[in-house]
Write an enzyme that holds these catalytic residues in place. Structure first.
Site, PDB file in Angstrom:
ATOM      1  N   ASN A  42      16.854 -55.548  10.319  1.00 43.27           N
ATOM      2  CA  ASN A  42      17.422 -55.289  11.632  1.00 43.27           C
ATOM      3  C   ASN A  42      17.380 -53.794  11.933  1.00 43.27           C
ATOM      4  OD1 ASN A  42      19.473 -55.200   9.579  1.00 43.27           O
ATOM      5  ND2 ASN A  42      21.090 -55.431  11.100  1.00 43.27           N
ATOM      6  N   ILE A  43      17.145 -53.503  13.210  1.00 42.93           N
ATOM      7  CA  ILE A  43      17.037 -52.127  13.689  1.00 42.93           C
ATOM      8  C   ILE A  43      17.919 -52.029  14.926  1.00 42.93           C
ATOM      9  CG2 ILE A  43      15.472 -50.339  14.530  1.00 42.93           C
ATOM     10  CD1 ILE A  43      13.180 -52.029  13.161  1.00 42.93           C
ATOM     11  N   GLU A  44      19.070 -51.376  14.757  1.00 40.60           N
ATOM     12  CA  GLU A  44      20.023 -51.275  15.864  1.00 40.60           C
ATOM     13  C   GLU A  44      19.690 -50.100  16.778  1.00 40.60           C
ATOM     14  OE1 GLU A  44      23.836 -53.244  13.592  1.00 40.60           O
ATOM     15  OE2 GLU A  44      23.855 -51.083  13.954  1.00 40.60           O
ATOM     16  N   ASN A  45      20.170 -50.226  18.005  1.00 38.10           N
ATOM     17  CA  ASN A  45      19.980 -49.210  19.028  1.00 38.10           C
ATOM     18  C   ASN A  45      21.315 -49.046  19.742  1.00 38.10           C
ATOM     19  OD1 ASN A  45      19.285 -48.333  21.891  1.00 38.10           O
ATOM     20  ND2 ASN A  45      17.285 -48.185  20.920  1.00 38.10           N
ATOM     21  N   ASN A  47      21.926 -48.882  22.718  1.00 41.77           N
ATOM     22  CA  ASN A  47      21.911 -49.899  23.772  1.00 41.77           C
ATOM     23  C   ASN A  47      21.680 -51.220  23.043  1.00 41.77           C
ATOM     24  OD1 ASN A  47      21.235 -51.760  25.693  1.00 41.77           O
ATOM     25  ND2 ASN A  47      19.670 -50.516  26.667  1.00 41.77           N
ATOM     26  N   TYR A  48      22.749 -51.920  22.723  1.00 36.28           N
ATOM     27  CA  TYR A  48      22.654 -53.082  21.832  1.00 36.28           C
ATOM     28  C   TYR A  48      21.566 -54.080  22.212  1.00 36.28           C
ATOM     29  CZ  TYR A  48      27.027 -51.511  19.747  1.00 36.28           C
ATOM     30  OH  TYR A  48      27.988 -50.785  19.127  1.00 36.28           O
ATOM     31  N   GLU A  55      14.618 -61.254  11.552  1.00 38.55           N
ATOM     32  CA  GLU A  55      13.713 -62.397  11.648  1.00 38.55           C
ATOM     33  C   GLU A  55      12.618 -62.139  12.677  1.00 38.55           C
ATOM     34  OE1 GLU A  55      17.954 -63.987  10.963  1.00 38.55           O
ATOM     35  OE2 GLU A  55      16.999 -62.329  12.016  1.00 38.55           O
ATOM     36  N   CYS A  86      20.401 -65.914  14.224  1.00 40.35           N
ATOM     37  CA  CYS A  86      21.152 -66.107  15.467  1.00 40.35           C
ATOM     38  C   CYS A  86      20.369 -67.043  16.397  1.00 40.35           C
ATOM     39  CB  CYS A  86      21.406 -64.763  16.147  1.00 40.35           C
ATOM     40  SG  CYS A  86      19.932 -64.039  16.912  1.00 40.35           S
ATOM     41  N   CYS A  89      16.950 -65.693  17.521  1.00 35.42           N
ATOM     42  CA  CYS A  89      15.932 -65.764  16.461  1.00 35.42           C
ATOM     43  C   CYS A  89      15.503 -67.206  16.209  1.00 35.42           C
ATOM     44  CB  CYS A  89      16.455 -65.118  15.189  1.00 35.42           C
ATOM     45  SG  CYS A  89      16.629 -63.329  15.344  1.00 35.42           S
TER      46      CYS A  89
END
EC number: 3.5.4.5
Length: 130
Positions: A42-45, A47-48, A55, A86, A89
Site C-alpha cells: 500500500n502507498i498512502e497519499n 489525499n486519501y 492488491e 477491501c 480491491c
C-alpha cells in the site's frame, strides 16, 4: 509455489509500504497461472482517495507485463490480523478472476483461505454492462 511461500512474498512486500497516515502496512502477492508472482504494497497519499492498495499494485504490475490469468492471491499486514482485500480491491480482482479464485489471508501462525465469490458475492461483471 507453496502457500507459505506466497504468504511470505506478501509479508516481504509490506516492508516497502508508504503508510505515514495509517501506519498499517499491507502487502500482496498474486500468482499467475504460469507461476510468476507479482507483489505490491500500500502507498498512502495525503489525499486519501489517491492512495494505492497492495492488491491493486500487485495486479497492476502483472497486467503491465502482459499477464491476465491468475491462480491465487495472498495478502498480509504487519499486524498479521487476517486482513482481507477491501471491496474496491475485490472488484478489481473480479475483473480478471472467477468466483472460485482463492485468496489467502495471513493470520501469523496460519492463514485463512477464502474464494473471491465468498468475499464478493453477486459481483458486478462485464455481463452486467451488456
Amino acid at each position: 509455489m507453496k502457500t507459505e511461500d506466497l504468504v511470505q512474498a506478501a509479508r516481504e512486500a509490506h516492508a516497502h509500504a508508504h503508510v505515514p497516515y495509517s501506519e498499517y502496512r499491507v502487502g500482496a502477492a498474486i500468482e499467475t497461472v504460469d507461476g510468476t508472482v507479482f507483489t505490491g504494497c500500500n502507498i498512502e497519499n495525503a489525499n486519501y482517495s489517491n492512495s494505492l492498495h497492495a492488491e491493486e499494485v500487485a495486479v497492476s504490475q502483472a497486467i503491465a507485463t502482459g499477464h491476465r490469468e491468475f491462480s491465487r492471491l495472498a495478502v498480509s499486514s504487519d499486524r498479521r490480523d487476517g486482513v482481507t482485500p477491501c471491496g474496491m480491491c475485490r472488484q478489481t480482482l473480479a475483473e480478471f478472476c472467477e468466483e472460485a479464485f482463492p485468496i489467502v489471508c495471513d493470520r501469523g501462525d496460519d492463514w485463512t483461505e477464502y474464494t473471491l465469490g465468498e468475499l464478493l458475492p453477486d459481483t458486478i461483471t462485464q455481463h452486467h454492462l451488456e
